[in-house]
Design an enzyme around this catalytic site. Structure first.
Site, PDB file in Angstrom:
ATOM      1  N   ARG A 122      -8.889  10.532  -2.247  1.00  0.00           N
ATOM      2  CA  ARG A 122      -9.125  11.247  -0.835  1.00  0.00           C
ATOM      3  C   ARG A 122      -8.264  12.132  -0.453  1.00  0.00           C
ATOM      4  O   ARG A 122      -8.307  12.941   0.503  1.00  0.00           O
ATOM      5  CB  ARG A 122      -9.205   9.771   0.220  1.00  0.00           C
ATOM      6  CG  ARG A 122     -10.260   8.914   0.263  1.00  0.00           C
ATOM      7  CD  ARG A 122      -9.860   7.785   0.867  1.00  0.00           C
ATOM      8  NE  ARG A 122      -9.446   8.454   2.521  1.00  0.00           N
ATOM      9  CZ  ARG A 122      -9.987   8.571   3.440  1.00  0.00           C
ATOM     10  NH1 ARG A 122     -11.463   7.973   3.423  1.00  0.00           N
ATOM     11  NH2 ARG A 122      -9.552   8.598   4.451  1.00  0.00           N
ATOM     12  N   ARG A 147       0.330   4.571   1.082  1.00  0.00           N
ATOM     13  CA  ARG A 147       0.364   5.328   2.022  1.00  0.00           C
ATOM     14  C   ARG A 147       0.753   4.685   3.270  1.00  0.00           C
ATOM     15  O   ARG A 147       0.831   3.492   3.549  1.00  0.00           O
ATOM     16  CB  ARG A 147      -1.158   5.221   2.388  1.00  0.00           C
ATOM     17  CG  ARG A 147      -1.499   6.338   3.268  1.00  0.00           C
ATOM     18  CD  ARG A 147      -3.128   6.554   3.744  1.00  0.00           C
ATOM     19  NE  ARG A 147      -3.367   7.801   4.726  1.00  0.00           N
ATOM     20  CZ  ARG A 147      -4.391   7.836   5.178  1.00  0.00           C
ATOM     21  NH1 ARG A 147      -5.374   7.143   4.959  1.00  0.00           N
ATOM     22  NH2 ARG A 147      -4.664   8.791   6.080  1.00  0.00           N
ATOM     23  N   SER A 206     -16.116   8.164  16.463  1.00  0.00           N
ATOM     24  CA  SER A 206     -17.269   8.108  15.671  1.00  0.00           C
ATOM     25  C   SER A 206     -17.705   6.770  15.627  1.00  0.00           C
ATOM     26  O   SER A 206     -19.028   6.333  15.538  1.00  0.00           O
ATOM     27  CB  SER A 206     -17.044   8.758  14.453  1.00  0.00           C
ATOM     28  OG  SER A 206     -17.980   8.838  13.576  1.00  0.00           O
ATOM     29  N   GLY A 261      -9.486   1.166   2.524  1.00  0.00           N
ATOM     30  CA  GLY A 261     -10.101   1.280   4.013  1.00  0.00           C
ATOM     31  C   GLY A 261      -9.075   1.018   4.971  1.00  0.00           C
ATOM     32  O   GLY A 261      -9.677   0.744   6.163  1.00  0.00           O
ATOM     33  N   GLU A 262      -7.878   1.025   4.871  1.00  0.00           N
ATOM     34  CA  GLU A 262      -7.104   0.936   5.937  1.00  0.00           C
ATOM     35  C   GLU A 262      -7.395   1.746   7.084  1.00  0.00           C
ATOM     36  O   GLU A 262      -6.964   1.224   8.302  1.00  0.00           O
ATOM     37  CB  GLU A 262      -5.507   0.633   5.487  1.00  0.00           C
ATOM     38  CG  GLU A 262      -4.564   0.405   6.658  1.00  0.00           C
ATOM     39  CD  GLU A 262      -3.092   0.658   6.270  1.00  0.00           C
ATOM     40  OE1 GLU A 262      -2.069   0.426   6.982  1.00  0.00           O
ATOM     41  OE2 GLU A 262      -2.785   0.468   4.847  1.00  0.00           O
ATOM     42  N   ARG A 263      -7.391   2.944   7.003  1.00  0.00           N
ATOM     43  CA  ARG A 263      -7.736   4.130   8.014  1.00  0.00           C
ATOM     44  C   ARG A 263      -8.750   3.543   8.872  1.00  0.00           C
ATOM     45  O   ARG A 263      -8.933   3.737   9.971  1.00  0.00           O
ATOM     46  CB  ARG A 263      -7.844   5.545   7.268  1.00  0.00           C
ATOM     47  CG  ARG A 263      -7.883   6.486   8.344  1.00  0.00           C
ATOM     48  CD  ARG A 263      -8.026   7.947   7.762  1.00  0.00           C
ATOM     49  NE  ARG A 263      -8.424   8.862   8.501  1.00  0.00           N
ATOM     50  CZ  ARG A 263      -9.474   9.371   8.873  1.00  0.00           C
ATOM     51  NH1 ARG A 263     -10.479   8.874   8.128  1.00  0.00           N
ATOM     52  NH2 ARG A 263      -9.835  10.405   9.767  1.00  0.00           N
ATOM     53  N   GLN A 289       0.645  -1.332  -0.186  1.00  0.00           N
ATOM     54  CA  GLN A 289      -0.104  -0.079  -0.009  1.00  0.00           C
ATOM     55  C   GLN A 289       0.764   1.347   0.068  1.00  0.00           C
ATOM     56  O   GLN A 289       1.726   1.305   0.613  1.00  0.00           O
ATOM     57  CB  GLN A 289      -0.826   0.030   1.327  1.00  0.00           C
ATOM     58  CG  GLN A 289      -2.143   0.646   1.156  1.00  0.00           C
ATOM     59  CD  GLN A 289      -2.235   2.061   1.483  1.00  0.00           C
ATOM     60  OE1 GLN A 289      -1.750   2.894   0.781  1.00  0.00           O
ATOM     61  NE2 GLN A 289      -2.791   2.273   2.715  1.00  0.00           N
TER      62      GLN A 289
END
Length: 275
Positions: free
Chosen positions: A116, A30, A44, A76-78, A28
């Protein structure tokens, strides 16, 4: 355990998978995740859950216990990291069975992050380089797939030609994209280091200050007007268009100068203005 498919559901239905059976993709692009932002997202998620499922691929490996199944994150790692902070036992996922090749996985992961705008310039440059060198994408192909100009891709990749300490400063946000581009133009390492130190010390802020100091150090004589208050706008436009942008405020009004590499870049600028 994954949720069962209902009659008539497609293979892209949402499953619920144990959080500890999911792992990030080591390829990845990022690498940096803001801890404060993750904590806020985790808070959240505790209240509302994960609203957008993760995109994953399934990996099956033989072991002494039989067949072990893991899921590799494509996008969707975050969310996954925040879910772990929130101690969620399961997370919603969409399993992409067809994405078994690294090329497809990296491409989707890169595009998701670029859309994003979460990648810093060095992560972005490294991802472009992987697409180019490891998977055979030309700069034109990368640009078309991501909706960028070819010079913007090429200029991003050139950032990897900076010394490692300057790359780290760009990655960490201590210098910006325009400053890094100007440092690249200084071919003498000692002069490059001198300007770099001035940037870190806060002695050079706007694009005009930077170009004037670089010209002085490199021995060229050019005059630049002050544009300190336009620095952020110049940086954002330069990154989007792939050229050098200068905005000056003089007695006769504001002057906008764009040095672009191709006619395509000019067309992109015109489109932005007209839209």
């Amino acid at each position: 355990m994954p949720a069962k498919l209902a009659p008539g559901e497609s293979r892209e239905s949402v499953f619920y998978v144990e959080t500890n059976k999911i792992k990030p993709d080591p390829k990845q692009p990022r690498r940096d995740f803001d801890e404060a932002a993750l904590a806020e997202l985790a808070s959240s998620i505790r209240k509302y859950g994960i609203l957008q499922p993760l995109l994953v691929t399934k990996e099956e490996k033989s072991s002494q216990r039989g067949l072990d199944v893991e899921y590799v994150i494509v996008a969707g790692e975050r969310r996954w990291r925040a879910a772990r902070l929130a101690n969620l036992p399961q997370v919603p996922v969409i399993v992409k069975d067809s994405m078994t090749e690294d090329k497809t996985r990296l491409e989707i992961s890169l595009i998701e992050n670029l859309q994003r705008e979460d990648l810093n310039p060095i992560e972005e440059a490294r991802a472009f380089t992987r697409l180019n060198k490891d998977f055979g994408y030309s700069h034109d192909e990368i640009a078309r797939r991501l909706g960028r100009s070819r010079p913007a891709i090429s200029n991003a990749i050139r950032l990897l030609g900076l010394p490692s300490d300057m790359q780290e400063s760009l990655r960490a946000g201590r210098i910006n994209f325009t400053q890094a581009r100007t440092l690249l133009a200084l071919t003498d390492p000692s002069k490059q280091k001198e300007v770099y130190k001035q940037i870190l010390a806060g002695e050079i802020i706007g694009t005009s200050d930077l170009e004037r100091e670089a010209a002085k150090i490199s021995g060229t004589n050019r005059e630049y007007g002050s544009s300190r208050r336009f620095s952020e706008l110049e940086t954002n436009l330069a990154k989007k268009l792939g050229g050098r942008i200068t905005i000056t405020d003089g007695s006769r009004g504001v002057t906008f100068t764009a040095k672009l590499a191709t006619l395509e870049d000019l067309n992109n600028l015109v489109k932005i203005i007209l839209d």
